[in-house]
Design an enzyme around this catalytic site. Sequence first.
Site, PDB file in Angstrom:
ATOM      1  N   LYS A 309       0.810  -1.219   0.000  1.00  0.00           N
ATOM      2  CA  LYS A 309       0.000   0.000   0.000  1.00  0.00           C
ATOM      3  C   LYS A 309       0.851   1.279   0.000  1.00  0.00           C
ATOM      4  O   LYS A 309       0.480   2.266  -0.624  1.00  0.00           O
ATOM      5  CB  LYS A 309      -0.927   0.026   1.218  1.00  0.00           C
ATOM      6  N   ASP A 346     -10.001   3.320   1.718  1.00  0.00           N
ATOM      7  CA  ASP A 346     -10.254   2.889   3.107  1.00  0.00           C
ATOM      8  C   ASP A 346     -10.974   4.003   3.866  1.00  0.00           C
ATOM      9  O   ASP A 346     -11.791   3.736   4.752  1.00  0.00           O
ATOM     10  CB  ASP A 346      -8.935   2.541   3.817  1.00  0.00           C
TER      11      ASP A 346
HETATM   12  P1  NAP Z   1      -0.812  -1.922  10.130  1.00  0.00           P
HETATM   13  O1  NAP Z   1      -0.412  -0.795   9.247  1.00  0.00           O
HETATM   14  O2  NAP Z   1       0.100  -3.080  10.301  1.00  0.00           O
HETATM   15  O3  NAP Z   1      -1.073  -1.300  11.603  1.00  0.00           O
HETATM   16  C1  NAP Z   1      -1.415  -2.102  12.665  1.00  0.00           C
HETATM   17  C2  NAP Z   1      -1.674  -1.242  13.902  1.00  0.00           C
HETATM   18  O4  NAP Z   1      -2.207  -2.095  14.884  1.00  0.00           O
HETATM   19  C3  NAP Z   1      -0.437  -0.591  14.472  1.00  0.00           C
HETATM   20  O5  NAP Z   1      -0.781   0.656  14.991  1.00  0.00           O
HETATM   21  C4  NAP Z   1      -0.033  -1.567  15.575  1.00  0.00           C
HETATM   22  O6  NAP Z   1       0.577  -0.926  16.683  1.00  0.00           O
HETATM   23  C5  NAP Z   1      -1.364  -2.064  16.048  1.00  0.00           C
HETATM   24  N1  NAP Z   1      -1.261  -3.410  16.575  1.00  0.00           N
HETATM   25  C6  NAP Z   1      -0.825  -4.508  15.917  1.00  0.00           C
HETATM   26  N2  NAP Z   1      -0.867  -5.579  16.731  1.00  0.00           N
HETATM   27  C7  NAP Z   1      -1.321  -5.134  17.930  1.00  0.00           C
HETATM   28  C8  NAP Z   1      -1.583  -5.770  19.181  1.00  0.00           C
HETATM   29  N3  NAP Z   1      -1.383  -7.088  19.343  1.00  0.00           N
HETATM   30  N4  NAP Z   1      -2.064  -5.030  20.182  1.00  0.00           N
HETATM   31  C9  NAP Z   1      -2.270  -3.719  20.022  1.00  0.00           C
HETATM   32  N5  NAP Z   1      -2.043  -3.048  18.871  1.00  0.00           N
HETATM   33  C10 NAP Z   1      -1.574  -3.758  17.835  1.00  0.00           C
HETATM   34  O7  NAP Z   1      -2.207  -2.527   9.714  1.00  0.00           O
HETATM   35  P2  NAP Z   1      -3.406  -1.771   8.957  1.00  0.00           P
HETATM   36  O8  NAP Z   1      -3.229  -1.902   7.485  1.00  0.00           O
HETATM   37  O9  NAP Z   1      -3.535  -0.426   9.519  1.00  0.00           O
HETATM   38  O10 NAP Z   1      -4.653  -2.697   9.330  1.00  0.00           O
HETATM   39  C11 NAP Z   1      -5.174  -2.724  10.639  1.00  0.00           C
HETATM   40  C12 NAP Z   1      -6.399  -3.633  10.685  1.00  0.00           C
HETATM   41  O11 NAP Z   1      -7.446  -3.090   9.911  1.00  0.00           O
HETATM   42  C13 NAP Z   1      -6.143  -5.029  10.108  1.00  0.00           C
HETATM   43  O12 NAP Z   1      -6.775  -5.986  10.903  1.00  0.00           O
HETATM   44  C14 NAP Z   1      -6.801  -4.989   8.747  1.00  0.00           C
HETATM   45  O13 NAP Z   1      -7.248  -6.266   8.326  1.00  0.00           O
HETATM   46  C15 NAP Z   1      -7.984  -4.077   9.049  1.00  0.00           C
HETATM   47  N6  NAP Z   1      -8.489  -3.454   7.824  1.00  0.00           N
HETATM   48  C16 NAP Z   1      -9.776  -3.740   7.502  1.00  0.00           C
HETATM   49  C17 NAP Z   1     -10.314  -3.176   6.369  1.00  0.00           C
HETATM   50  C18 NAP Z   1     -11.735  -3.502   6.012  1.00  0.00           C
HETATM   51  O14 NAP Z   1     -12.092  -3.339   4.850  1.00  0.00           O
HETATM   52  N7  NAP Z   1     -12.557  -3.907   6.959  1.00  0.00           N
HETATM   53  C19 NAP Z   1      -9.545  -2.336   5.556  1.00  0.00           C
HETATM   54  C20 NAP Z   1      -8.227  -2.059   5.918  1.00  0.00           C
HETATM   55  C21 NAP Z   1      -7.703  -2.629   7.072  1.00  0.00           C
HETATM   56  P3  NAP Z   1       2.153  -0.716  16.815  1.00  0.00           P
HETATM   57  O15 NAP Z   1       2.455   0.616  16.201  1.00  0.00           O
HETATM   58  O16 NAP Z   1       2.379  -0.767  18.280  1.00  0.00           O
HETATM   59  O17 NAP Z   1       2.804  -1.858  16.078  1.00  0.00           O
END
Ligand code: NAP
Length: 523
Positions: A309, A346
């Site tokens: 992305k 998003d």
């Molecule tokens: P990302 O860039 O990897 O960011 C993940 C975030 O979650 C970071 O801030 C991380 O914190 C935090 N995190 C990860 N593991 C954690 C844990 N065990 N406890 C607490 N915080 C934690 O991921 P992303 O692309 O933003 O996606 C995040 C979520 O949104 C995913 O589950 C994804 O599948 C979902 N999503 C859904 C849609 C939809 O269409 N429904 C669309 C996009 C994304 P740190 O900074 O501390 O690592």
Amino acid sequence: MTAASNNLAARLRHLRLPRVCVAVTASDANALLEKAEAIVRDNPFLELRLDYLSRPGLALPKIKQFTEYHPQAVLVATCRRPPSGGRFKGSIASQLDILWRAAAAGCQLTDLELQSAVRSEPEALDRLRSAAALILSYHDFHATKNLEETLKKMVAIPADFYKVVTTANTLYDNVEMMKFIERNSDRYSLIGLCMGEQGLISRVLGLRAGSIFTFAAVSEDEKTAPGQVTARELHSTYRIEHVDAPTRIYGVAGDPVAHSLSPAVMNAALRRETVNGVYLLLHAKTLKDLLACIRDIPIHGLSVTMPYKEKIISHLDNTDAHTTKIGACNTVVRAQDGKLYGFNTDTAGVVRPLQLRLELENAKVLVLGAGGAARAAVFGLKERDAEVSILNRTPGPAQKLARSARARTIKRADLQKLFFDVIVNATPVGMGNSRESPLNQNEIRARYVFDMVYDPVETRLLKLAKAAGAQVIPGLEMFVHQAARQFEIWTGKPAPLAEMLSVVTKVLAEREALRQAAENKKH
Ligand code: NAP
């Protein structure tokens, strides 16, 4: 070429072979023909894998009966030996004999691998070819390479169809296969495709390049080659009958990407809105491979997912201001000038479901997380004048995001003192299980809780939120709204939201049922 085989080839051209040949396997003759019986009405073009039978000879009288009952069926008899991925352990002479007898029983085509053909007497091949049209086949289970040299060796042996099946190790291997088919399909009747998880492109688009037909499996459990797709998927998801030169190609690219819901949802939307397009799953192990593939197919629209992305932005011709601000692009469109433009949908995925429920101006929203999805939410909500707070496991990224979006950060200890209109979970906590939640029940003080996690549909967080008296918004709403916005960008048409929501709900329910069944089996 003998007069008899000339006639056969002409007759088959006249027959206009269906586009999908379904490979049928079973360990005994009765089961093989029962399976063929069950599917022939929907799939009249069947490959009978005689090499899967412990005694192939016993199937021949049953095949004869079957062909008499089903004159519309077109049957390929295959009795492949182990070096080409088959199970027949007899001699090459007995392999040819079984194929010849299958032809005499009514199979209009036989498939013989190059390795057996080069070791056969020309007279034996001629005899086989007088009885049925001959598909001379070649399989490479490791790579896609030396296609022209292989074809040169193959065409030294007279056959009616030349089938070249290789393995895709990159997305671009599909492009190589399709260019190969395009270069040679004027001179030879070719069937070409790539096996493997990355071979889907050639299985769906190979026909458009000039492959006479493609292969499919009866079901998930009965695949005869790696990466094979079921006949149902080819017909109903990818609408293979309608893929032609003007068909626009879309896809979702990422690594991993196998479990993406997007092909089911997007293909349903394209069908509902009668858009001549097909949407594919693109497992890109490198960005370089993906970019080469997008350029040469060419791809009209792309959903971009982890881990590309952010990285893809510098390779696009332009991105809109909002996407540049977020620094992550999940949607690429090829404009009429051929240039690639990037967007982030998003934000629409978060904002639209909320706008259907409340006024965002001055709404107090807490975003959990500070990754890509959180950035899309924070900037989108700030643009609509919401008061945004951020809470992240690691404070640094939260502070950085808060500074750039003019939002604030809070500490977890503050949660029990604060009340929000909305809490949005933008972390992956709770994904794929019903045990984990990013918050405890006593930390949930909000009117709405929106979980971006969509699998399971009802996450632990949403259960706790209900118990705490909040209304809940499941992640599948975000998924559908961001996909709907992509659809609008690509096609200029309003997206069929209800249809998209119903497809996602159905697929997720099926996955949940499978998960439950696996759990039950364990206990
Ligand atoms: P990302 O860039 O990897 O960011 C993940 C975030 O979650 C970071 O801030 C991380 O914190 C935090 N995190 C990860 N593991 C954690 C844990 N065990 N406890 C607490 N915080 C934690 O991921 P992303 O692309 O933003 O996606 C995040 C979520 O949104 C995913 O589950 C994804 O599948 C979902 N999503 C859904 C849609 C939809 O269409 N429904 C669309 C996009 C994304 P740190 O900074 O501390 O690592």
